[in-house]
Design a protein around this motif. Structure first.
Motif, PDB file in Angstrom:
ATOM      1  N   GLY A  50       0.832  -1.217   0.000  1.00 56.69           N
ATOM      2  CA  GLY A  50       0.000   0.000   0.000  1.00 56.69           C
ATOM      3  C   GLY A  50       0.853   1.248   0.000  1.00 56.69           C
ATOM      4  O   GLY A  50       0.895   2.003   0.968  1.00 56.69           O
ATOM      5  N   TRP A  51       1.540   1.453  -1.090  1.00 57.44           N
ATOM      6  CA  TRP A  51       2.478   2.580  -1.158  1.00 57.44           C
ATOM      7  C   TRP A  51       2.334   3.347  -2.457  1.00 57.44           C
ATOM      8  O   TRP A  51       1.811   2.847  -3.462  1.00 57.44           O
ATOM      9  N   LEU A 120      -0.943   3.777   2.347  1.00 58.17           N
ATOM     10  CA  LEU A 120      -2.397   3.656   2.291  1.00 58.17           C
ATOM     11  C   LEU A 120      -2.942   3.441   3.699  1.00 58.17           C
ATOM     12  O   LEU A 120      -2.446   2.585   4.433  1.00 58.17           O
ATOM     13  N   GLY A 121      -3.936   4.243   4.070  1.00 61.09           N
ATOM     14  CA  GLY A 121      -4.535   4.126   5.404  1.00 61.09           C
ATOM     15  C   GLY A 121      -4.073   5.252   6.316  1.00 61.09           C
ATOM     16  O   GLY A 121      -3.162   6.011   5.981  1.00 61.09           O
ATOM     17  N   ARG A 122      -4.750   5.353   7.461  1.00 63.19           N
ATOM     18  CA  ARG A 122      -4.424   6.390   8.444  1.00 63.19           C
ATOM     19  C   ARG A 122      -4.066   5.711   9.765  1.00 63.19           C
ATOM     20  O   ARG A 122      -4.742   4.780  10.182  1.00 63.19           O
ATOM     21  N   SER A 133       2.483  -2.146  11.942  1.00 66.66           N
ATOM     22  CA  SER A 133       2.334  -2.777  10.627  1.00 66.66           C
ATOM     23  C   SER A 133       2.293  -1.725   9.526  1.00 66.66           C
ATOM     24  O   SER A 133       2.854  -1.934   8.441  1.00 66.66           O
ATOM     25  N   MET A 134       1.641  -0.610   9.804  1.00 66.48           N
ATOM     26  CA  MET A 134       1.556   0.439   8.778  1.00 66.48           C
ATOM     27  C   MET A 134       2.915   1.074   8.518  1.00 66.48           C
ATOM     28  O   MET A 134       3.401   1.115   7.390  1.00 66.48           O
ATOM     29  N   TRP A 135       3.531   1.593   9.603  1.00 68.44           N
ATOM     30  CA  TRP A 135       4.821   2.278   9.399  1.00 68.44           C
ATOM     31  C   TRP A 135       5.884   1.289   8.925  1.00 68.44           C
ATOM     32  O   TRP A 135       6.742   1.627   8.099  1.00 68.44           O
ATOM     33  N   GLY A 136       5.804   0.055   9.453  1.00 70.55           N
ATOM     34  CA  GLY A 136       6.785  -0.964   9.067  1.00 70.55           C
ATOM     35  C   GLY A 136       6.638  -1.413   7.625  1.00 70.55           C
ATOM     36  O   GLY A 136       7.509  -2.098   7.088  1.00 70.55           O
TER      37      GLY A 136
END
Ligand SMILES: Cc1cc2nc3c(=O)[nH]c(=O)nc-3n(C[C@H](O)[C@H](O)[C@H](O)COP(=O)(O)O)c2cc1C
Length: 216
Positions: A50-51, A120-122, A133-136
């Motif tokens: 998601g990038w 992708l996502g907040r 999980s998001m930042w990683g």
């Protein structure tokens, strides 16, 4: 141009480049795409990928982004400095980092390309598993971009101080702020010279333990 550095050389000499960004030499899009293609080999949680990398070349948009950065930077740099014990290498480096950062703040709009990596996502409201999980799932790609750029004679610096104005940047660039999170604002330029060095760091041995936290 490839510098043909070893993997360890790339990993240990990819510095935050601010004063040695060549403001007068354009960057070919093909090089940006090549670095991005390498960056997107990075891992993501569940292979979600998601990038999105948004490169800004337009002078007016760069000027507006630099203004947003300045609005975040000025109060930060004029705020209280971090305090370290006498002899701490971070104290010894502080003036150097500050001077370098002040320079970038002044010339940000002149840098040939500004990169905003997006995930992708907040993260707001996510628990620690969700946030990690998001930042990683984006930070490895961004760092890979910087490493690939270094091998090609380009430099950058990780910056986050435009993010208090993330919404304004999103509006400027047509980003749906409800869907995408900006990771930072990265100047990208050819470097002036290519001879970057290892940086002084805290003692690795004191920051590692085995089996029990804090054991040596
Ligand atoms: C999360 C993060 C945020 C940063 N934000 C800024 C910033 O807003 N402005 C800036 O000039 N440098 C910023 N930096 C760069 C650091 O100051 C720099 O990495 C540090 O001084 C170590 O220098 P080196 O990367 O050359 O080893 C940031 C770095 C990181 C990792």
């Amino acid at each position: 141009m490839y510098l043909e550095l070893s993997a360890d050389e790339v990993l240990t000499t990819t510095r935050a480049v601010r004063k040695r960004l060549d403001l007068n030499r354009p960057i070919e899009r093909s090089v940006l795409l090549e670095c991005t293609d390498i960056a997107f080999q990075a891992p993501t949680g569940s292979n979600a990928q998601g990038w999105h990398f948004l490169f800004v070349e337009d002078p007016d948009k760069k000027r507006q982004l630099a203004d947003l950065y300045g609005q975040g930077f000025d109060p930060y740099v004029n705020g209280p400095a971090r305090e370290y014990a006498p002899g701490d290498i971070r104290a010894q480096r502080a003036e150097f980092v500050r001077g370098s950062a002040m320079h970038l703040r002044e010339v940000f709009h002149e840098v040939p390309v500004l990169l905003i990596p997006l995930m992708l996502g907040r993260p707001e409201g996510a628990d620690s598993f969700g946030q990690a999980s998001m930042w990683g799932s984006i930070i490895p790609a961004v760092w890979s971009f910087m490493l690939a750029a270094r091998e090609r004679g380009l430099g950058s610096a990780w910056t986050t101080l435009h993010l208090p104005f993330e919404r304004e940047a999103a509006e400027l660039l047509g980003i749906d702020h409800t869907l995408w999170t900006q990771v930072g604002l990265f100047p990208v330029a050819h470097t002036i010279g290519t001879d970057f060095q290892r940086a002084p760091r805290l003692d690795t041995a004191e920051l590692v333990s085995f089996d029990t936290f804090g054991s040596q």
